[in-house]
Design a protein around this motif. Sequence first.
Motif, PDB file in Angstrom:
ATOM      1  N   SER A 150      32.844  48.016  35.254  1.00  0.00           N
ATOM      2  CA  SER A 150      34.006  48.462  36.018  1.00  0.00           C
ATOM      3  C   SER A 150      34.889  47.274  36.372  1.00  0.00           C
ATOM      4  O   SER A 150      34.418  46.268  36.877  1.00  0.00           O
ATOM      5  N   LYS A 151      36.154  47.450  36.110  1.00  0.00           N
ATOM      6  CA  LYS A 151      37.087  46.424  36.558  1.00  0.00           C
ATOM      7  C   LYS A 151      37.357  46.639  38.037  1.00  0.00           C
ATOM      8  O   LYS A 151      37.516  47.771  38.476  1.00  0.00           O
ATOM      9  N   PHE A 152      37.429  45.552  38.786  1.00  0.00           N
ATOM     10  CA  PHE A 152      37.730  45.684  40.206  1.00  0.00           C
ATOM     11  C   PHE A 152      39.068  46.401  40.388  1.00  0.00           C
ATOM     12  O   PHE A 152      39.240  47.225  41.269  1.00  0.00           O
ATOM     13  N   SER A 153      40.001  46.055  39.537  1.00  0.00           N
ATOM     14  CA  SER A 153      41.319  46.658  39.688  1.00  0.00           C
ATOM     15  C   SER A 153      41.280  48.152  39.393  1.00  0.00           C
ATOM     16  O   SER A 153      42.066  48.915  39.943  1.00  0.00           O
ATOM     17  N   ALA A 154      40.335  48.575  38.538  1.00  0.00           N
ATOM     18  CA  ALA A 154      40.259  49.990  38.199  1.00  0.00           C
ATOM     19  C   ALA A 154      39.710  50.815  39.352  1.00  0.00           C
ATOM     20  O   ALA A 154      39.982  52.007  39.448  1.00  0.00           O
ATOM     21  N   VAL A 155      38.919  50.191  40.222  1.00  0.00           N
ATOM     22  CA  VAL A 155      38.408  50.933  41.374  1.00  0.00           C
ATOM     23  C   VAL A 155      39.267  50.680  42.610  1.00  0.00           C
ATOM     24  O   VAL A 155      38.837  50.902  43.734  1.00  0.00           O
ATOM     25  N   GLY A 156      40.466  50.188  42.392  1.00  0.00           N
ATOM     26  CA  GLY A 156      41.421  50.127  43.484  1.00  0.00           C
ATOM     27  C   GLY A 156      41.457  48.821  44.247  1.00  0.00           C
ATOM     28  O   GLY A 156      41.979  48.774  45.355  1.00  0.00           O
ATOM     29  N   ALA A 157      40.910  47.759  43.671  1.00  0.00           N
ATOM     30  CA  ALA A 157      40.937  46.474  44.366  1.00  0.00           C
ATOM     31  C   ALA A 157      42.165  45.674  43.942  1.00  0.00           C
ATOM     32  O   ALA A 157      42.453  45.567  42.760  1.00  0.00           O
ATOM     33  N   ASP A 158      42.872  45.122  44.913  1.00  0.00           N
ATOM     34  CA  ASP A 158      43.944  44.204  44.548  1.00  0.00           C
ATOM     35  C   ASP A 158      43.385  42.784  44.637  1.00  0.00           C
ATOM     36  O   ASP A 158      42.192  42.586  44.850  1.00  0.00           O
ATOM     37  N   SER A 159      44.254  41.802  44.472  1.00  0.00           N
ATOM     38  CA  SER A 159      43.748  40.433  44.425  1.00  0.00           C
ATOM     39  C   SER A 159      43.169  40.006  45.774  1.00  0.00           C
ATOM     40  O   SER A 159      42.224  39.226  45.833  1.00  0.00           O
ATOM     41  N   LEU A 160      43.718  40.545  46.855  1.00  0.00           N
ATOM     42  CA  LEU A 160      43.166  40.225  48.171  1.00  0.00           C
ATOM     43  C   LEU A 160      41.757  40.799  48.310  1.00  0.00           C
ATOM     44  O   LEU A 160      40.858  40.147  48.844  1.00  0.00           O
ATOM     45  N   ASP A 161      41.576  42.021  47.820  1.00  0.00           N
ATOM     46  CA  ASP A 161      40.243  42.623  47.856  1.00  0.00           C
ATOM     47  C   ASP A 161      39.265  41.782  47.061  1.00  0.00           C
ATOM     48  O   ASP A 161      38.120  41.585  47.471  1.00  0.00           O
ATOM     49  N   THR A 162      39.731  41.304  45.912  1.00  0.00           N
ATOM     50  CA  THR A 162      38.838  40.504  45.084  1.00  0.00           C
ATOM     51  C   THR A 162      38.388  39.252  45.822  1.00  0.00           C
ATOM     52  O   THR A 162      37.224  38.873  45.760  1.00  0.00           O
ATOM     53  N   VAL A 163      39.325  38.634  46.529  1.00  0.00           N
ATOM     54  CA  VAL A 163      38.951  37.473  47.334  1.00  0.00           C
ATOM     55  C   VAL A 163      37.884  37.871  48.348  1.00  0.00           C
ATOM     56  O   VAL A 163      36.866  37.190  48.511  1.00  0.00           O
ATOM     57  N   GLU A 164      38.081  39.004  48.995  1.00  0.00           N
ATOM     58  CA  GLU A 164      37.108  39.456  49.991  1.00  0.00           C
ATOM     59  C   GLU A 164      35.745  39.700  49.359  1.00  0.00           C
ATOM     60  O   GLU A 164      34.709  39.346  49.931  1.00  0.00           O
TER      61      GLU A 164
END
Lengths: 100, 136
Positions: free
Chosen positions: B81-95
């Motif tokens: 699963s891509k993080f972006s596909a489950v609704g994560a933006d770049s800030l979420d990815t940092v978190e």
Amino acid sequence: MGGASAPRRLSGMQKQVLALYRGFLRATRSKSPDDRHRIESIVSSEFRRGARQVDRKNFLYIEYLLRRGKKQLDQLKSPDTTGLSSLHFVPPSQSMGSRK
Amino acid sequence: MASASAASVTFRALSKPSLKSNVTSSLKIVSLGWRKNGFPSLRSSQFRISCAAKPETLDKVCEIVRKQLALPAEAELTPESKFSAVGADSLDTVEIVMALEEEFGISVEEESSQNITIVQEAADLIEKLVQKKPEA
């Protein structure tokens, strides 16, 4: 912008913002769990507000926000800082209640 | 497509025969996840086959990602699963990366954290860093 499948290529400025965000989250780790939670939610909502409201081409403003954020981060790194929007100080013995 | 996913799951089952029940459940989830991608991407598995992450690590990463993104229980989340596909933006990815750092007691460098886009990549990186970390 950027569809779900598009490769994520970040501009230098975006990287700076993310690095700043990372710095904030890292700095909150040294705070007490309560303070930490509060600071984290403030930081997170501030960044998200910026991401939503600030035009990505408004470089001047973003640079200003970056500078301001860096100063705030420096303040936050002080062990005496327990809050963001309102800075109040507690004796170091209490503020050292870090996790771990 | 169904056969392709079955093959991959068999592979995982071979490496971890004790997790029989887990494997059957992941079979369903995996094929669901790939429907979105269109085809199973072999890029990452080929590239990282030498340092494939342990299932425990993958599970833990998935769990943290779910928590960070407040994903509902029924939301599908697979190693691919891509993080972006489950609704994560770049800030979420940092978190997410920060939460992973704390959970595993590691420190992810700026550069490598920007290359993490899927769960599998995160898990692989963690394994690498955990191995490097001297036993405390």
